[in-house]
Design a protein around this motif. Structure first.
Motif, short mmCIF file in Angstrom:
data_model
loop_
_atom_site.label_atom_id
_atom_site.label_comp_id
_atom_site.label_asym_id
_atom_site.label_seq_id
_atom_site.Cartn_x
_atom_site.Cartn_y
_atom_site.Cartn_z
N LYS A 237 -1.42 11.40 -57.09
CA LYS A 237 -1.10 10.28 -57.97
C LYS A 237 -0.85 9.03 -57.14
N LEU A 238 -1.49 7.94 -57.50
CA LEU A 238 -1.21 6.65 -56.87
C LEU A 238 0.12 6.13 -57.40
N ASP A 239 1.12 6.02 -56.50
CA ASP A 239 2.43 5.59 -56.98
C ASP A 239 2.92 4.31 -56.32
N ARG A 240 2.14 3.75 -55.38
CA ARG A 240 2.55 2.49 -54.77
C ARG A 240 1.32 1.78 -54.21
N GLU A 241 1.30 0.46 -54.38
CA GLU A 241 0.18 -0.36 -53.90
C GLU A 241 0.75 -1.65 -53.36
N ILE A 242 0.39 -1.98 -52.12
CA ILE A 242 0.89 -3.18 -51.45
C ILE A 242 -0.28 -4.02 -50.98
N ALA A 243 -0.25 -5.29 -51.32
CA ALA A 243 -1.31 -6.23 -50.90
C ALA A 243 -1.00 -6.76 -49.51
N LEU A 244 -2.05 -6.92 -48.72
CA LEU A 244 -1.96 -7.52 -47.39
C LEU A 244 -2.74 -8.83 -47.36
N PRO A 245 -2.40 -9.73 -46.42
CA PRO A 245 -3.14 -10.99 -46.32
C PRO A 245 -4.57 -10.80 -45.82
N ALA A 246 -4.83 -9.72 -45.08
CA ALA A 246 -6.16 -9.47 -44.53
C ALA A 246 -6.95 -8.56 -45.45
N SER A 247 -8.25 -8.78 -45.50
CA SER A 247 -9.09 -8.06 -46.47
C SER A 247 -9.47 -6.66 -46.03
N LYS A 248 -9.41 -6.39 -44.70
CA LYS A 248 -9.94 -5.12 -44.21
C LYS A 248 -8.89 -4.37 -43.38
N PRO A 249 -7.80 -3.89 -44.00
CA PRO A 249 -6.88 -3.05 -43.26
C PRO A 249 -7.58 -1.77 -42.82
N SER A 250 -7.25 -1.32 -41.60
CA SER A 250 -8.03 -0.22 -41.02
C SER A 250 -7.23 1.04 -40.77
N MET A 251 -5.96 0.91 -40.38
CA MET A 251 -5.11 2.09 -40.19
C MET A 251 -3.66 1.64 -40.19
N CYS A 252 -2.78 2.53 -40.61
CA CYS A 252 -1.36 2.21 -40.66
C CYS A 252 -0.56 3.27 -39.91
N ALA A 253 0.65 2.88 -39.48
CA ALA A 253 1.54 3.78 -38.76
C ALA A 253 2.97 3.30 -38.93
N PHE A 254 3.90 4.23 -39.01
CA PHE A 254 5.31 3.89 -39.11
C PHE A 254 5.91 3.73 -37.71
N GLY A 255 6.83 2.75 -37.59
CA GLY A 255 7.49 2.51 -36.32
C GLY A 255 8.81 1.81 -36.52
N GLY A 256 9.31 1.23 -35.44
CA GLY A 256 10.63 0.62 -35.48
C GLY A 256 11.70 1.63 -35.16
N SER A 257 12.94 1.17 -35.00
CA SER A 257 14.03 2.02 -34.55
C SER A 257 14.31 3.19 -35.48
N ASP A 258 14.09 3.01 -36.77
CA ASP A 258 14.33 4.08 -37.73
C ASP A 258 13.06 4.48 -38.49
N LEU A 259 11.91 4.10 -37.95
CA LEU A 259 10.61 4.43 -38.54
C LEU A 259 10.46 3.93 -39.97
N SER A 260 11.08 2.77 -40.26
CA SER A 260 10.97 2.20 -41.61
C SER A 260 10.04 1.00 -41.66
N THR A 261 9.45 0.63 -40.52
CA THR A 261 8.48 -0.46 -40.50
C THR A 261 7.08 0.14 -40.54
N LEU A 262 6.27 -0.34 -41.45
CA LEU A 262 4.89 0.12 -41.55
C LEU A 262 4.00 -0.94 -40.92
N TYR A 263 3.28 -0.54 -39.88
CA TYR A 263 2.35 -1.43 -39.19
C TYR A 263 0.94 -1.14 -39.67
N ALA A 264 0.13 -2.18 -39.81
CA ALA A 264 -1.26 -2.01 -40.24
C ALA A 264 -2.17 -2.86 -39.36
#
Length: 302
Positions: A237-264
């Protein structure tokens, strides 16, 4: 559910042509990623905004660290062991190579499973051919490259594992496929079962590219060509959708001190690129991620 989230552009990281494979390195407080056609691994130390890059003789598409900070990487001709030196130099040795069934192939998306085996898939670089010559391979802790584990892929992508390691996710991002599959996975043998469709992106905008799984067990995929991050539950089930300023996101990963930042990471298209395409973005997705497993084997780096 569409969620309005501010995405910060990491200008200090520079602009890539094809940014891919973001990997958070907690020991360094740093995000690593690749620029495939530039044959480059990039590191951005987040607190200092210091950028370092390493350039190679072949395109680097995916990589993972071992416990000693060395790298196992999928490149054009095979799987390589890499030692990244602080001055921007690198020592490289080829560890294994598949027999490519077609010309113009390379590795594409890859990462380690929860047990520390490195997995990476191959593709024909000319996507206009729509060649199903791609396959998924397993490079185990003993340094052995498997025969193809999953075959018939056009543009292999979206590799990820559930928190308990018992579900493997895989996608094919080619416009003729646009599918994400889930496989029951035997963590002891490293063997996936039969695939089932988790998400068919022909019913949504974009193509499924690189992915990450969060601590809730949900699957985040980059909707390439649609400028979106999509989160699917384990039930599809699709339960969340987030728009980015760039049209072609390629891969994402969690990081930061508590792994709450999502990098794309994103791709800069040849035609009609915007000022944001090609940069890395950071955002708070409202959920924590999981630590990226280290490669469990010994890397004989020259």
């Amino acid at each position: 559910m569409s969620v309005a989230v501010r995405a910060e552009r990491l200008d200090a990281g520079g602009r890539a042509t094809v940014g891919e494979c973001p990997v958070w390195r907690a020991e360094e407080g740093a995000l690593y990623w690749v620029d495939i056609p530039a044959r480059r691994i990039v590191r951005l130390q987040i607190a200092s905004a210091r950028r370092t890059e390493w350039t190679f003789a072949e395109q680097v598409a995916c990589f993972a660290f071992d416990a000693a900070g060395r790298v196992v990487a999928g490149m054009e001709s095979g799987v390589f062991g890499v030692s990244l030196q602080e001055a921007g130099d690198a020592r490289v040795v080829r560890l294994a190579a598949p027999e490519f069934p077609a010309s113009g192939m390379r590795f594409n998306d890859g990462r380690c499973d929860r047990q520390g085996r490195f997995w990476a898939g191959t593709m024909v670089q000319d996507m206009s051919l729509a060649s199903p010559a791609g396959a998924l391979f397993r490079f185990d802790e003993n340094g052995t490259l498997s025969a193809p584990v999953v075959e018939g892929l056009i543009t292999q992508n979206g590799l990820a594992w559930s928190p308990d390691g018992r579900t493997m996710y895989l996608s094919d991002s080619h416009p003729q496929r646009r599918l994400v599959w889930a496989f029951d996975f035997d963590p002891d043998s490293g063997t996936p079962g039969a695939p089932r469709v988790l998400a068919d992106l022909r019913h949504y905008a974009g193509r499924p590219d690189g992915a990450a799984v969060d601590a809730d067990g949900c699957y985040w995929t980059c909707a390439n060509d649609a400028g979106r991050l999509l989160r699917f539950t384990p039930q599809g089930k699709l339960d969340r959708e987030i728009a980015l300023p760039a049209s072609k996101p390629s891969m994402c990963a969690f990081g930061g001190s508590d792994l709450s930042t999502l990098y794309a990471t994103t791709i800069r298209p040849v035609m009609n690129a915007t000022e944001d395409d090609g940069y890395v973005f950071a955002l708070n997705a409202g959920v924590q991620g999981l630590p990226e497993p280290d490669y469990a084997g010994m890397l004989p780096v020259a």
